[in-house]
Structures are given as C-alpha cells and as structure tokens.
Design a protein around this motif. Structure first.
Motif, short mmCIF file in Angstrom:
data_model
loop_
_atom_site.label_atom_id
_atom_site.label_comp_id
_atom_site.label_asym_id
_atom_site.label_seq_id
_atom_site.Cartn_x
_atom_site.Cartn_y
_atom_site.Cartn_z
N UNK A 365 0.81 -1.21 0.00
CA UNK A 365 0.00 0.00 0.00
C UNK A 365 0.85 1.26 0.00
N UNK A 366 0.55 2.19 -0.89
CA UNK A 366 1.08 3.54 -0.85
C UNK A 366 -0.05 4.44 -0.35
N UNK A 367 0.26 5.26 0.67
CA UNK A 367 -0.78 6.04 1.34
C UNK A 367 -0.36 7.50 1.40
N UNK A 368 -1.26 8.37 0.97
CA UNK A 368 -1.05 9.81 1.04
C UNK A 368 -1.68 10.35 2.32
N UNK A 369 -1.04 11.35 2.92
CA UNK A 369 -1.63 12.05 4.04
C UNK A 369 -2.10 13.42 3.58
N UNK A 370 -3.38 13.69 3.74
CA UNK A 370 -3.95 15.00 3.41
C UNK A 370 -4.03 15.82 4.69
N UNK A 371 -3.47 17.02 4.66
CA UNK A 371 -3.47 17.92 5.81
C UNK A 371 -4.29 19.16 5.47
N UNK A 372 -5.33 19.39 6.23
CA UNK A 372 -6.15 20.59 6.02
C UNK A 372 -5.57 21.76 6.82
N UNK A 373 -5.28 22.84 6.11
CA UNK A 373 -4.74 24.05 6.73
C UNK A 373 -5.80 25.15 6.63
N UNK A 374 -5.81 26.06 7.66
CA UNK A 374 -6.80 27.13 7.64
C UNK A 374 -6.18 28.52 7.63
N UNK A 375 -5.41 28.82 8.67
CA UNK A 375 -5.00 30.21 8.86
C UNK A 375 -3.48 30.35 8.68
N UNK A 426 -13.53 24.58 2.98
CA UNK A 426 -12.56 23.66 3.58
C UNK A 426 -13.18 22.33 3.97
N UNK A 427 -14.49 22.31 4.27
CA UNK A 427 -15.09 21.04 4.66
C UNK A 427 -15.29 20.10 3.48
N UNK A 428 -14.88 20.55 2.29
CA UNK A 428 -14.92 19.67 1.12
C UNK A 428 -13.56 19.04 0.83
N UNK A 429 -12.57 19.24 1.71
CA UNK A 429 -11.23 18.68 1.46
C UNK A 429 -11.25 17.18 1.25
N UNK A 430 -12.13 16.49 1.94
CA UNK A 430 -12.22 15.04 1.77
C UNK A 430 -12.44 14.67 0.31
N UNK A 431 -13.26 15.44 -0.36
CA UNK A 431 -13.57 15.14 -1.75
C UNK A 431 -12.64 15.82 -2.74
N UNK A 432 -12.11 17.00 -2.38
CA UNK A 432 -11.39 17.80 -3.36
C UNK A 432 -9.88 17.60 -3.35
N UNK A 433 -9.34 16.92 -2.36
CA UNK A 433 -7.89 16.72 -2.31
C UNK A 433 -7.45 15.85 -3.49
N UNK A 434 -6.48 16.30 -4.28
CA UNK A 434 -6.00 15.50 -5.41
C UNK A 434 -5.05 14.40 -4.94
N UNK A 435 -5.40 13.16 -5.18
CA UNK A 435 -4.64 12.01 -4.65
C UNK A 435 -4.13 11.17 -5.81
N UNK A 436 -2.86 10.80 -5.75
CA UNK A 436 -2.26 9.93 -6.77
C UNK A 436 -2.11 8.49 -6.30
N UNK A 437 -2.10 8.26 -5.00
CA UNK A 437 -1.92 6.90 -4.47
C UNK A 437 -3.27 6.20 -4.35
N UNK A 438 -3.22 4.90 -4.11
CA UNK A 438 -4.45 4.11 -4.03
C UNK A 438 -5.26 4.44 -2.78
N UNK A 439 -4.56 4.84 -1.70
CA UNK A 439 -5.22 5.09 -0.43
C UNK A 439 -4.77 6.44 0.12
N UNK A 440 -5.56 7.02 1.02
CA UNK A 440 -5.14 8.23 1.72
C UNK A 440 -5.86 8.34 3.06
N UNK A 441 -5.26 9.16 3.94
CA UNK A 441 -5.89 9.50 5.21
C UNK A 441 -5.95 11.02 5.33
N UNK A 442 -6.75 11.48 6.29
CA UNK A 442 -7.02 12.90 6.43
C UNK A 442 -6.77 13.35 7.86
N UNK A 443 -6.13 14.52 8.02
CA UNK A 443 -6.01 15.15 9.34
C UNK A 443 -5.99 16.67 9.11
#
Length: 720
Positions: A365-375, A426-443
């Motif tokens: 498994x290759x896994x991307x980490x998506x990080x939501x930033x605000x300010x 920002x609450x759409x990051x789950x759907x809008x994050x561009x991912x190249x790997x098969x799996x990803x997680x969100x924080x």
C-alpha cells in the motif's frame, strides 16, 4: 468416544484416555512435584469450533517432549526465569475438555471431543505433553446456561453460565476424584500460544511464584487508557479468568464458596473473576461495589437489601492479603479483545483475547496524508515532527486556503509535499484533495502524527481494519452533532449504524471519487443543498451537524453499494482504537474557530488565556510521560501514556479526556470544554461529540468476550 459412553451427570465416570509409555520411559519419570490440570471450557455455541483452537499447538507445541516439534525452537526457554525444561522434569499435566451442559444432549459437543481425543491418540504432536485427557461436564441446564451481555443491566443471571461452569470446574479439580492436582489452568478457546513450549514455562512459573491463590494476568492492553481514572480499582487489578488456580489455597476456597452462595442474588450479575476481585478489594479497602439499578429491584419493583459482607471480607484479607495471594506472570498476557499487531507482543507465551492483525506493508500500500490548513502556517509543526514517527505515508497533500501562499520549499520532512489551494469550502477537502496513491488518510494542522501509526490489516486478504462507534443512544444519539451525522448517512444507507471518525478512515481513492461524485450531485459542490430540502428546516433555525461529507457518509456509501467488504470494521467500544493523530493545538484550534464577536465574549472568561491541555495521551515518550507532573504512567509495549489509577469515585487529574475533533470548534456555554462536537470548518458551535463513555459496559462484561447476538445464549461472534 461415542455418545453412549458419555456420562449424563456427576455420578457417572468421564471418558478417559492416557498415553502409553514404554517401561524405560516410565523408569525415567520421577514422581511429579507439580501436577497441573488444563481445563478447556466450552459451551454449546462454541463446541463446533473447539478442535480448531488446538491448531496452534501443532506449530507451537506445549512442551519439549512433543515428538512432532515443527515450530521454531525457543532459544529463550532454557533461560526463562533461570530454570531448565528438559524432558522427564518433575512436572505433569492432564487435559480436561470441560462442557458447560451435558454431553448426552449435545451431539455437537460429542463430535468435537471425539475429534480432539482422536488427535490426542495419534503418535507424536502436542499430546506427548499430557498424561491423560478427560471429557467432563458441568451439567448446567440449557435454560440456565446463560451469557447475555445485552441484558447485563437488566438480568441478574445474564452471566450465569460462565459463573456456574467456573465453580463446577474448581470443585471437580479440588475433589481429587480424577487425581491429585496442585491446581488448574483455565484456558479458554481464545487463549492462544504465541511461543513454543508454553506449558513448560507455565509449570516453571508455578514453582517460581508459590504460594499463590491465583496466578495470571491483569489487563495488559491499552484500550482503557482514555478513561483509566474512571475504572474501579477492583477491575484494574483483577486477574482475568484465564489464569492458574491453586485449589488448595484457603482464601480461594472461601472466594469460590462465596460465589456459590451469591448465585441466586444480584451479585451473580458480576463475572466470577471480577467478582472475586471485588471481594478482595472490599476486604482490603472497604469499597462496596455498585450494581446496576434494575438488577437491584425485586419482582415487585422494590430495592433488594444485600447482606453486608465487608467485615467478613476484611478478616479474609487480613489473614491472607499480606501473602500476596493474587500474582501476575509475564508468561500470560490478557489483552481482552484488544486489536494488536505483532510489534505489541513481548515476553508472553500465551495471549488471551487478542485480535492479532497484520501491520501496514509498504510493498502492498502507498498512502497519502492529506493535511487541512486554515490560517497561519500551523502545518509546519506537524511536518517538522513527521519524520520522528513510524507511519505509513509516502507523500503529503497540503490543502491551503487561497489567502495563504505556498512556500518555495517544504523542507521540514523528507516526504514530498504537494500543495493545493482549495477552490471550495474547507469542509470539502475530503472530496477535493488531489490524490495519486491508491489510499489516503485525512487530518488537520492542529494535530501531529502519532509516534506509531498502527494501521491494521486482516491477515491474508489484507483488508484495512477500521474502528467505528455504534450509533446508539449512549455512544452517539444523545449528542446532537453525532445524531445528525448518522441521520445524514442514513439518507444513503437506510438504518446505517456505524459512526466512523474522519481521521480514522483509510480512504480508497477510486471509491472516494465515486462517492464524492454522487454526494455533490445530491447536495451541491459545496454542500449548499445538504439541508435545503430537509423537511425539518421548516421548524429549525439551525442544524447542528456536518456541512460537508464525512467518514460516516463514506462508510454508508460503501454499505449501500456493496463495497464495505473491502474493509474490516471493528467496534471500538469492544476492541478499542488508537488515534493515528494527536491534537497538539487544542487551544489554538478553538481560538482560530472564533469570530471576532465570539473572541470578544471570551476575553472576559477568567483563566481562558491560561487554558492548557490536560491529557496524558499527549506525552509520547517515557521521559515526557514521567515528567508530565500529572502522575501519568508510560506503557512501554504500546509506547503510550495513560493517567494514574484513582480510588473509586476519586477526582481525575483532568476534568475531561479530550476527544479528537475534525476542525476548529468552540462551545461558549461550556466554557471551552474539551468535549465539543467535531466540525468541518472553523465556525463556532455549541454541539456535542461522540464521547468515549463505552467503558461502562466493560465493568460487567468479561473482557475477552465479544459482542453477541441478543437472541443467542452464550453465543460468540464469528470472526472472519
């Protein structure tokens, strides 16, 4: 063995088989100094599966005397506790297959026992470690052979089956009718050897720790850590039922006798192992256990008055307590239905109640980490600590607001960092994050990655193991935000009953894409239609709930489309869960989520500026844990830090245990309490969260037992 040879009651003889030995072998053997009975209890539901519980014994034989020793040689055995385990040592063991009801009425039990005895009679293998094998029964009537966890608050005899079976087993071995034994090891089907020659080690441990009443293991897992301070002392320190019992010890004889006396009264609602610990605690500290209110009512609805036994238990403890009658052995570990990966195993030879899964593999498994930033650039803290952690991530996608420029270089981590300026909320990051790997997680940027991210996968099929919280009133529905989350998910999957935290889910990218396409078609590209067509909008000014897609929505989509089979979902209220991300900027998260007006309101709150996190779980090293000043205790096996134990009803070191949130949130009325609802954007909210209160059920349920169907008596769940 056939059904006609089996006895129907205690007045009949059991079926007995013993291993034939040559005259030379007999002359070699000494009169055993230690003679142990291995009691393998089973009930009607798990009779069919009983033979499979011996499978591990072939590759991990109980003793060195086993001829067919095909397991790995345990190099540590001869040095274990500084003793030797050569063949012919002065120890001996017999096997008891112990059925809760009557063999005469159970063809399934007879078939299971026949299979095991046939294996015992084959040359070589694990049977070389035992002199005899016996088939015995407790003869509990089926209508009284009960194990109904769902009724633990209502029925005093919900755990009557295991309680009566333990008492019967104790008296059978104590009686000497089948031979003279020093005691017995109660080894249920979910007690699994993890090293060879485990029986040799247990026999050595008996010699090492004599004298004792009970030798075994307290809870060795970590799923209680978040509410450790609230657990009764008697539960924290009780030796799990899968232990070694000295049938000649006078204290244990009295404790078992008291269990027998209490069979018809409300104390029978407590599992035998926990109840014996309650008696000892009451004798030592004077703490009288609390029982479920409904169980304390008689048929007329009036309170039952129980006899006061504190003085009697006190006399027992004064007499035998100084001898330390309850002892722990490192050879047995009790994990009580805790989810584990191999790195969590240590010196133990037998583990009880563990769910052992495979760890993440970079080859699979290759896994991307998506990080939501605000300010501001808070994500730099997460990135700068990322390389210190053992994690599965191969790249980072940093979701930025349009107002924050990306840096020329993100050199805080060795991993590649890709930035993406979000074009929607920002609450759409789950759907809008561009991912190249098969799996990803969100924080989000208010968290750090945990020192150990223990992603788990099923052996063989390698399905991700995902924790969920049951969508029931105690765990979810009494909290507005959680209830609304479930309500929204049920639009996709009728009757959906699993709450999955956004940060716990391992998202499959292709499936995420299909889910988000449908979600946007239904609710708009920014969720603008999420509540617009809801009939409740006519009578509500505001909905307390998510503004965008959630992990629970994604899970409901999987179920509705028959794709949930790609995951293994486990109930965190039973098996626990480890947070892959730890919040380190709780105060900043709240502050960032405030409007100017709300911030002004809070400026007059006394002590707000001095608010700090109070959670032992934030300390990830032994040194930081010990130096916390909170009395925190480090758990080396799991590399986690938990609060100190408290005497029952004591004041915890922290007012509340913080729960992970999805984004900045605040509860003005709650004075910034750390139990607000997770939100998906930095907007002030006064909603509630799924609070981790599921420990309450553990106070009465035997730890190793799993969730059972309500209609099944003593029914175990069937795991994959």
């Amino acid at each position: 063995m056939s059904e006609k040879t089996l006895y129907a009651g205690s007045e009949h003889d059991p079926q007995i088989h013993n291993k034939d030995k040559s005259e030379d072998d007999k002359r070699k053997l000494k009169e055993p100094k230690t003679r142990l009975a291995i009691l393998r209890p089973f009930c009607a539901f798990d009779a069919e599966a009983l033979p499979t519980t011996f499978a591990a014994w072939e590759s991990l034989p109980p003793c060195k005397a086993a001829v067919s020793d095909i397991g790995d040689i345990d190099d540590d055995l001869d040095n274990y506790n500084g003793t030797s385990s050569d063949e012919g040592a002065d120890v001996s063991a017999d096997m008891f297959l112990f059925y809760s009801q009557s063999y005469f009425d159970s063809p399934e039990a007879v078939t299971a026992v026949d299979s095991i005895i046939a294996t015992f009679n084959e040359p070589g293998g694990w049977s070389e470690c035992f002199e005899n094998i016996y088939a015995i029964e407790a003869n509990i009537p089926p209508e009284l052979d009960l194990y109904l966890p769902s009724a633990q608050e209502d029925l005093y005899n919900w755990v009557n089956g295991p309680n009566r079976q333990y008492e019967a087993g104790f008296r059978v071995i104590q009686s000497g009718e089948w031979g003279q034994y020093d005691g017995f090891y109660l080894m249920e089907g979910d007690s699994i050897p993890v090293k060879a020659h485990w029986l040799d080690v247990l026999l050595e441990e008996i010699e090492k720790f004599r004298p004792f009443a009970i030798l075994g293991a307290k809870y060795n897992g970590d799923k209680w850590d978040q509410f450790y301070e609230k657990i009764p002392i008697s539960l924290l320190h009780h030796i799990n039922g899968n232990g070694i019992y000295n049938t000649s010890h006078p204290l244990l004889d009295r404790l078992v006798g008291q269990l027998e006396v209490e069979a018809p009264c409300p104390f029978n609602s407590i599992p035998y192992d926990y109840r014996m610990s309650q008696m000892a605690t009451e004798g030592a500290l004077g703490i009288v256990p609390k029982l479920a209110p409904k169980i304390m009512l008689n048929e007329d609805g009036q309170n039952i008055t129980l006899s006061n036994n504190t003085a009697m238990f006190g006399r027992w403890w004064d007499r035998w307590g100084p001898e330390t009658p309850f002892k722990e052995t490192p050879a047995i570990h009790n994990y009580a239905a805790t989810n584990l990966v191999p790195r969590h195993l240590g010196p133990e030879y037998v583990i009880h109640g563990a769910k052992l899964y495979s760890p993440w593999s970079p080859k699979k498994n290759k896994i991307t980490l998506v990080i939501s930033e605000w300010f501001s650039d808070r994500s730099s803290s997460l990135l700068s600590h990322l390389d210190e952690a053992e994690h599965p991530f191969s790249e980072i996608v940093l979701m930025l607001p349009p107002s924050i420029p990306e840096k020329e270089v993100y050199n805080e981590t060795r991993l590649p960092v890709k930035t993406h300026h979000r074009l929607s909320s920002d609450f759409m990051d789950l759907c809008d994050a561009p991912i190249d790997t098969e799996w990803f997680m969100l924080t989000n940027s208010y968290h750090h990655v945990a020192k150990h991210v223990d992603l788990m996968f099923t052996p063989g099929a390698f399905k991700p193991v995902i924790p969920f919280t049951p969508a029931t009133y105690p765990f979810c529905l009494k909290f507005p935000y959680c209830k609304e989350t479930v309500t929204l998910a049920q639009r996709t999957s009728k009757g959906h009953d699993k709450v999955v935290q956004d940060f716990d889910m391992l998202y499959h990218t292709e499936t995420r894409n299909a889910f988000c396409t449908g979600w946007k078609e239904n609710y708009g590209t920014e969720g603008e239609d999420l509540y617009k067509k809801d009939r409740r909008a006519l009578r509500r000014k505001k909905f307390i709930g998510p503004k965008g897609p959630t992990g629970t929505d994604y899970t409901a989509y999987l179920v509705a489309n028959g794709k949930d089979g790609m995951y293994k979902f486990t109930d965190r209220s039973l098996y626990g869960a480890r947070n892959p991300f730890l919040k380190v900027f709780a105060k900043q998260e709240k502050m960032d989520g405030l409007s100017a007006e709300d911030l002004a309101k809070l400026s007059g709150v006394t002590g707000f500026d001095n608010t700090t996190d109070c959670s032992c779980s934030n300390f990830e090293t032994a040194g930081a844990c010990a130096g916390s000043g909170l009395g925190c205790v480090f758990r080396a096996v799991f590399q986690t830090c938990h609060p100190p134990e408290q005497i029952d009803d004591g004041s915890p070191i922290c007012p509340e245990t913080p729960s992970p949130t999805m984004a900045p949130t605040v509860d003005l009325d709650g004075r910034m309490d750390d139990t607000e609802a997770p939100t998906s954007s930095p907007v002030a909210s006064s909603s509630g969260i799924v609070q981790e209160v599921w420990y309450e059920s553990l106070f009465k349920v035997r730890e190793h037992e799993r969730e059972r169907p309500e209609k099944t008596e003593r029914a175990a769940d069937k795991e994959e």
